[in-house]
Design a protein around this motif. Structure first.
Motif, short mmCIF file in Angstrom:
data_model
loop_
_atom_site.label_atom_id
_atom_site.label_comp_id
_atom_site.label_asym_id
_atom_site.label_seq_id
_atom_site.Cartn_x
_atom_site.Cartn_y
_atom_site.Cartn_z
N PHE A 225 77.70 35.24 2.94
CA PHE A 225 77.07 36.29 3.73
C PHE A 225 75.91 35.74 4.56
CE2 PHE A 225 78.75 38.22 -0.11
CZ PHE A 225 79.49 39.29 0.37
N ASP A 226 75.83 36.21 5.79
CA ASP A 226 74.65 35.96 6.63
C ASP A 226 73.46 36.64 5.96
OD1 ASP A 226 72.61 36.27 8.58
OD2 ASP A 226 74.04 36.35 10.21
N THR B 190 78.54 34.97 14.49
CA THR B 190 79.08 36.28 14.76
C THR B 190 79.13 36.48 16.26
OG1 THR B 190 78.13 37.16 12.73
CG2 THR B 190 78.76 38.75 14.41
N THR C 193 72.07 39.76 8.14
CA THR C 193 72.90 40.93 8.43
C THR C 193 73.91 41.27 7.34
OG1 THR C 193 74.62 39.67 9.56
CG2 THR C 193 72.74 40.39 10.89
N SER C 194 74.16 40.33 6.45
CA SER C 194 75.21 40.45 5.42
C SER C 194 76.61 40.47 6.01
CB SER C 194 74.99 41.69 4.54
OG SER C 194 73.84 41.54 3.75
N ARG C 195 76.76 40.07 7.24
CA ARG C 195 78.11 39.93 7.78
C ARG C 195 78.78 38.73 7.13
NH1 ARG C 195 78.92 43.52 11.63
NH2 ARG C 195 77.14 44.34 12.81
N PRO C 196 80.08 38.82 6.86
CA PRO C 196 80.77 37.72 6.19
C PRO C 196 80.87 36.49 7.07
CG PRO C 196 82.34 39.39 6.89
CD PRO C 196 80.98 39.96 7.14
N ARG D 299 76.23 46.60 3.60
CA ARG D 299 77.38 45.70 3.75
C ARG D 299 77.56 44.83 2.51
NH1 ARG D 299 75.05 44.53 8.97
NH2 ARG D 299 76.10 45.77 10.58
N CYS E 217 72.26 31.51 4.90
CA CYS E 217 73.32 32.33 4.33
C CYS E 217 73.37 32.11 2.82
CB CYS E 217 74.66 32.01 4.97
SG CYS E 217 75.13 30.26 4.92
N GLU F 238 71.57 48.68 6.77
CA GLU F 238 72.92 48.23 7.10
C GLU F 238 73.27 46.92 6.40
OE1 GLU F 238 73.08 48.02 11.32
OE2 GLU F 238 73.21 50.19 11.59
N ALA F 239 72.31 45.99 6.36
CA ALA F 239 72.56 44.71 5.71
C ALA F 239 72.78 44.89 4.21
CB ALA F 239 71.39 43.75 5.96
#
Length: 207
Positions: A45-46, A81, A49-52, A153, A9, A149-150
């Protein structure tokens, strides 16, 4: 319920990248930055995936890392996640364990069953071959979509108020690398470099 635990990350303090690496390394860096007086907001961010990602920053660095280790040992992934596992345990236990075969109902028209049953190995073998072929055929498109998508985000979270953000996102989804790079050229260096890295896999020929 399953959890995705990021293998790596990246953390930003304001527009500055302060750490990239494993969850433990980044969590320690985030904790130290958090404890400094007058610091800017920190986002993590991951990398895939760029998920927080959020860390529990109570206590000292050792406390933060201990909670991270405990969560990982319990299979929850402290910074993971969550995702819905639609395979009940009972369903997974059926079939031939060595092959991981799962029995499910498939509804087809009679002509489809006739064709499948006439194939070498029967309907099950034919269906598996068809699924595998479709997966291979769509692999490039899937990779591009996930990369888009990544990147989107991350850009939305870190660059939503930066110049040419909307044009950059249009270029990303139009597979226009040159225009994308022009649109983000004026962004802060760390944000620009991370966005470009995430978007790289999206800029390719899809067959």
């Amino acid at each position: 319920m399953t959890f995705h635990t990021p293998s790596s990350c990246t953390a930003f303090e304001g527009v500055r990248r302060i750490a990239t690496g494993t969850l433990r390394d980044v969590a320690a860096a985030v904790k130290r930055a958090h404890d400094r007086a007058g610091g800017e907001p920190i986002l993590v961010f991951d990398d895939a995936t760029s998920r927080p990602i959020e860390f529990d920053l109570r206590g000292g660095v050792d406390d933060v890392l201990a909670r991270l280790a405990d969560a990982g040992a319990n299979g929850a992934g402290a910074a993971g996640t969550a995702g819905q596992d639609d395979e009940p345990a009972a369903a997974r236990s059926r079939g031939r364990p060595k092959l991981g075969v799962v029995a499910r109902e498939v509804t087809l028209l009679p002509r489809h069953w006739e064709w499948l049953n006439a194939q070498p190995g029967g309907a099950s073998v034919a269906l598996r071959k068809l699924v595998d072929a479709a997966r291979l055929a769509g692999a490039d498109k899937q990779r591009v979509r996930l990369a888009q998508e990544a990147a989107y985000r991350f850009m939305t979270a870190m660059g939503g108020n930066l110049p040419d953000y909307e044009e950059a996102t249009r270029a990303l989804y139009a597979n226009d690398r040159a225009r994308f790079e022009r649109m983000i050229a004026g962004w802060p260096g760390d944000i620009r470099e991370h966005a470009a890295r995430l978007a790289a896999a999206a800029f390719c020929e899809v067959t």
